[in-house]
Scaffold this motif. Structure first.
Motif, short mmCIF file in Angstrom:
data_model
loop_
_atom_site.label_atom_id
_atom_site.label_comp_id
_atom_site.label_asym_id
_atom_site.label_seq_id
_atom_site.Cartn_x
_atom_site.Cartn_y
_atom_site.Cartn_z
N VAL A 184 0.88 -1.05 0.00
CA VAL A 184 0.09 0.06 0.12
C VAL A 184 0.85 1.19 0.06
CG1 VAL A 184 -1.83 1.38 1.28
CG2 VAL A 184 -1.84 -1.21 1.21
N ARG A 185 0.47 2.21 -1.13
CA ARG A 185 1.33 3.51 -0.95
C ARG A 185 1.04 4.33 -0.07
NH1 ARG A 185 3.74 4.51 -6.27
NH2 ARG A 185 3.30 2.87 -7.70
N LEU A 186 2.16 4.95 1.11
CA LEU A 186 1.82 5.94 2.02
C LEU A 186 2.46 7.14 1.73
CD1 LEU A 186 1.79 3.31 5.01
CD2 LEU A 186 -0.27 4.23 4.04
N GLY A 187 1.85 7.90 0.87
CA GLY A 187 2.81 9.26 0.54
C GLY A 187 3.84 8.93 -0.21
N LYS A 188 5.14 9.26 0.13
CA LYS A 188 6.33 8.90 -0.26
C LYS A 188 7.00 7.48 0.17
CE LYS A 188 8.06 13.43 -0.87
NZ LYS A 188 9.24 14.55 -0.83
N GLY A 189 6.49 6.72 1.06
CA GLY A 189 6.54 5.31 1.33
C GLY A 189 5.59 4.42 1.19
N ILE A 190 5.91 3.20 1.70
CA ILE A 190 5.05 2.00 1.39
C ILE A 190 4.90 1.36 2.71
CG2 ILE A 190 5.87 1.93 -0.89
CD1 ILE A 190 7.31 -0.48 0.21
N GLU A 191 3.84 0.23 2.80
CA GLU A 191 3.59 -0.54 3.80
C GLU A 191 3.27 -1.84 3.17
OE1 GLU A 191 1.16 0.53 6.75
OE2 GLU A 191 0.93 -1.54 7.87
N LEU A 192 3.81 -3.10 3.44
CA LEU A 192 3.68 -4.23 2.64
C LEU A 192 2.18 -4.80 3.33
CD1 LEU A 192 7.05 -5.98 2.96
CD2 LEU A 192 6.02 -4.57 1.19
N THR A 193 1.39 -5.36 2.68
CA THR A 193 0.44 -6.17 3.18
C THR A 193 0.91 -7.52 3.58
OG1 THR A 193 0.00 -7.31 1.08
CG2 THR A 193 -1.07 -5.30 1.29
N GLU A 194 -0.08 -8.33 4.55
CA GLU A 194 0.27 -9.75 4.63
C GLU A 194 0.87 -10.52 3.54
OE1 GLU A 194 0.68 -10.55 7.90
OE2 GLU A 194 1.18 -12.58 7.25
N GLY A 220 2.19 -9.36 0.99
CA GLY A 220 3.58 -8.76 0.41
C GLY A 220 4.55 -9.18 1.36
N ARG A 221 4.44 -9.37 2.86
CA ARG A 221 5.43 -9.81 3.64
C ARG A 221 5.71 -11.47 3.54
NH1 ARG A 221 2.72 -6.35 7.24
NH2 ARG A 221 1.14 -7.70 8.08
N GLN A 222 4.69 -12.20 3.05
CA GLN A 222 5.09 -13.57 2.65
C GLN A 222 5.91 -13.56 1.59
OE1 GLN A 222 1.76 -16.22 2.72
NE2 GLN A 222 0.62 -14.80 4.24
N VAL A 223 5.66 -12.76 0.26
CA VAL A 223 6.35 -12.83 -0.68
C VAL A 223 7.92 -12.44 -0.51
CG1 VAL A 223 6.55 -11.90 -3.10
CG2 VAL A 223 4.39 -12.59 -2.37
N TYR A 224 7.89 -11.27 0.50
CA TYR A 224 9.18 -11.00 0.71
C TYR A 224 10.09 -11.75 1.47
CZ TYR A 224 12.88 -8.51 3.40
OH TYR A 224 14.16 -8.08 3.59
N HIS A 225 9.49 -12.43 2.25
CA HIS A 225 10.27 -13.87 3.01
C HIS A 225 10.46 -14.73 1.93
CE1 HIS A 225 10.18 -11.86 7.01
NE2 HIS A 225 8.64 -11.69 6.97
N TYR A 226 9.73 -15.14 1.16
CA TYR A 226 9.99 -16.16 0.35
C TYR A 226 11.09 -15.78 -0.80
CZ TYR A 226 9.56 -18.56 -4.26
OH TYR A 226 9.86 -19.37 -5.30
N ALA A 227 11.08 -14.68 -1.10
CA ALA A 227 12.18 -14.23 -1.97
C ALA A 227 13.46 -14.08 -1.30
CB ALA A 227 11.70 -12.73 -2.60
N ARG A 228 13.42 -13.69 0.07
CA ARG A 228 14.99 -13.84 0.55
C ARG A 228 15.27 -14.94 0.67
NH1 ARG A 228 18.18 -10.29 0.43
NH2 ARG A 228 18.94 -10.18 2.73
#
Length: 307
Positions: free
Chosen positions: A50-60, A62-70
């Motif tokens: 989710v876009r928050l101004g100039k930043g972002i926050e991962l959805t649930e 999104g966090r799973q995809v991030y951990h999978y990728a790492r």
């Protein structure tokens, strides 16, 4: 199958929190970063951030995809290492330890890397539980912890005893009522403070400290930067317990005092790694540097003590 290029863009974005920084790091345009994320979301069939101004926050998701990728990146790195010729002075070495230990070993590791520029040493300061978990997950190669892990998948080699000191403001000169003094000052809290203080009280050889109720003790503040923990103590606004070696790096000198306990208090340090993984040859040099940092320690009761 998820596109590796899109995953790389997404993990970089998750870590930087910025489309601009991600584009700079990956030599892309911001629209290119957005396009990669959009295509990855299409492949996953869900929203990843989710876009928050100039930043972002991962959805649930999104966090799973991030951990999978790492995790996938770590597996690929380990696989590529296995395919390369095992050079003793080339490659990536990842390790983790406490901040106090890092102060002790990092100068030697830096000198080793300066001597062998093809070495890439990655040192992380982390609490014990995270070091153990990172070893089990293969995120790091070796770690230095207190106490041997209760896990058969890990092996531990004894290094030394780390001496602990109870640091007080230098204005405190009367130690006859130490419990009252500590309660009046309050504990300068830090991530390991409760553990260190309880250990110190239990093994100081003094009944007054053994009866101290650590959980009920007043907290005069909290600092999680090792180099700053002794600053409030030097200013007279609290006390704390830290490895003795921290004192010479803090630079507060005559403004702090060390409580003269009846017995020296210490805890063991162990070099820990995966029991079933043969580390590349380059770790021999890294291990030698680490052990050399502790071999200069004094010996008390037959055990080397790092002070």
């Amino acid at each position: 199958m998820l596109n590796p290029k899109y995953l790389k863009t997404f993990t970089t974005l998750a870590e930087t929190g910025s489309f601009t920084k991600t584009a700079e790091q990956l030599f892309m345009t911001q629209p290119g970063v957005s396009q990669h994320v959009k295509k990855l979301e299409q492949s996953c069939e869900c929203e990843l951030l989710v876009r928050l101004g100039k930043g972002i926050e991962l959805t649930e998701q999104g966090r799973q995809v991030y951990h999978y990728a790492r995790e996938d990146e770590t597996r690929q790195q380990q696989f590529l290492e296995q395919l390369k010729f095992d050079e003793p002075h080339q490659g990536r070495c990842t390790l983790a330890c406490s901040g106090a230990v890092a102060l002790r070993i990092y100068p030697g590791l830096t000198a080793l890397q300066a001597k062998h520029p093809e070495l890439a040493i990655h040192l992380e300061v982390a609490p014990r539980h995270r070091i153990v978990e990172s070893l089990k997950q293969g995120v790091i190669d070796i770690g230095i912890v207190t106490n041997t892990p209760a896990d058969d998948s890990l092996s531990a080699d004894y290094l030394a005893e780390e001496v602990l000191h109870l640091f007080l403001p230098a204005t405190i000169t009367d130690f006859t009522t130490i419990n009252t003094t500590l309660n009046q000052l309050g504990l300068v809290d830090h991530p390991d403070a409760a553990h260190y203080l309880q250990l110190y009280c239990n093994h100081s050889g003094e009944d007054s400290l053994a009866s101290l109720e650590v959980a009920k003790l007043k907290r005069s503040g909290y600092v999680n930067q090792l180099s700053q923990i002794l600053l409030p103590v030097s200013a007279g606004v609290g006390f704390t317990v830290l490895p003795a070696s921290v004192e010479k790096h803090a630079g507060h000198g005559s403004n702090i005092a060390v409580y003269p306990a009846a017995s020296t208090v210490s805890e063991p340090l162990y070099l820990v790694r995966s029991r079933h993984r043969n580390l590349p040859a380059r770790f021999a040099g890294v291990s030698e540097v680490i052990k050399a940092a502790f071999n200069s320690a004094k010996s008390i009761n037959g055990k080397p003590q790092w002070i």
